[in-house]
Design an enzyme around this catalytic site. Sequence first.
Site, PDB file in Angstrom:
ATOM      1  N   ALA A 132       0.846  -1.192   0.000  1.00  0.00           N
ATOM      2  CA  ALA A 132       0.000   0.000   0.000  1.00  0.00           C
ATOM      3  C   ALA A 132       0.882   1.244   0.000  1.00  0.00           C
ATOM      4  CB  ALA A 132      -0.899  -0.024   1.232  1.00  0.00           C
ATOM      5  N   ASP A 133       0.290   2.402  -0.327  1.00  0.00           N
ATOM      6  CA  ASP A 133       1.096   3.612  -0.500  1.00  0.00           C
ATOM      7  C   ASP A 133       1.871   3.980   0.764  1.00  0.00           C
ATOM      8  OD1 ASP A 133      -1.234   4.260   0.821  1.00  0.00           O
ATOM      9  OD2 ASP A 133      -1.747   5.962  -0.442  1.00  0.00           O
ATOM     10  N   ASN A 134       1.193   4.057   1.893  1.00  0.00           N
ATOM     11  CA  ASN A 134       1.899   4.437   3.115  1.00  0.00           C
ATOM     12  C   ASN A 134       2.804   3.328   3.627  1.00  0.00           C
ATOM     13  OD1 ASN A 134       0.981   7.210   3.765  1.00  0.00           O
ATOM     14  ND2 ASN A 134      -1.032   6.258   3.796  1.00  0.00           N
ATOM     15  N   GLY A 137       5.768   3.733   1.598  1.00  0.00           N
ATOM     16  CA  GLY A 137       6.429   4.955   2.033  1.00  0.00           C
ATOM     17  C   GLY A 137       7.251   4.741   3.286  1.00  0.00           C
TER      18      GLY A 137
END
Length: 392
Positions: A132-134, A137
């Site tokens: 997922a994006d976070n 990240g």
Amino acid sequence: ECRYIEDTVDSQKLFQEVCNPVLEGFTLPKLLWLRNHEPTNYEKLRWLVLPKDYVRFRLTGNLSMEVSDAAGMLMMNIRKQVWSETVLSSLELSSDILPPIVGSAEVVGTVTSEVAKLTGLQEGTPVVGGGADNACGAVGCGVVTPGRGMVSLGTSGVVLAHLEEPRLITAGTVHMFNSCVPNEFYMMGVMLSAGLSLQWLRKQFGSQSKSYDVLTEKAAIVPPGSRGLVFLPYLTGERTPHGDANARGAFVGLSATHGEGELVRAVLEGVGFGLCDSVELLRSAGWNGTSLRILGGGARSPLWKEIIASITGLVLEEVNIDEGPALGAAILAGVGVGVYQSVLEASDSIIRVEHTVEPNQKWHQTYGELHDVYKDLYPALKNSFDRLVGFS
């Protein structure tokens, strides 16, 4: 649909399974909406996957759901990393529409010959689960071991802390998801209008011809506290800590003595207070970090970084690479094919802290008092927010 989930599934079992509050942004309420409002399309549904998992399916021909994204669907048992029969059966949904769950750095297939011809990618190239994006990240800035945390200052704002075990708190709207590190987790608070608040101010006050640097230079000569002006950054509602779509932005304390510099600084500070709300919730769950790694467009502002450090009392760390989620995904691929033995090894061998921003202790004292004022404003205005929405 969210209310239906809460009314239908036993609240304690629901929270123990999915470890998250029921919110409109998750997949499960959207699936129920489809069943309720477009039953013909719902009957056509064979597989439910998220975008990156569909792209991976097209690349490899293998259908699966990666664990950190699956955690954000309200349909998975976070601890066991399996689809939650407790939730699904209560809502008369079948797990047959959900593919197998795979790890973030797990090789789940290879590029097919057909895709190789279409894209120029080499046939047989391994493809891993991703994240997922976070979650990516966090990997991309080294937040992959307990005690580390990050703050992302983009259009929205995120405060994220890595944890070995899931810790559930009911206060505030805090998310608990599976990390890209196998069998570990992260807790996250989200504010919806971080950089968006400054962008809004610049646009609506006719300052688009001015660079953000010019605006923050004006804010820099204003003392902390913006001469008694407080900004509530709820321009699009708020997620953490209020979980209130009706919350609205406000300048409180505005007087004829306030000018552009005070308005800009109040916005920077208001976003800082909102991020601090998330930090306090993470603290209440047992996170004991002393620093946050910062990324996102807002991290380019020295003043904003000093304000956030001073409000939270945490050291902000800037790392050598600012690719964030993209780098995290690349690291997962490296781990998957054996270039690195673990996500931690890969992340720590690539990412290093290059600069730190310490809290300004004089500002910290002022901001402690002002944050108390800030926290009093939402409950004082809650009823008015609800009434005003009817006029919008």
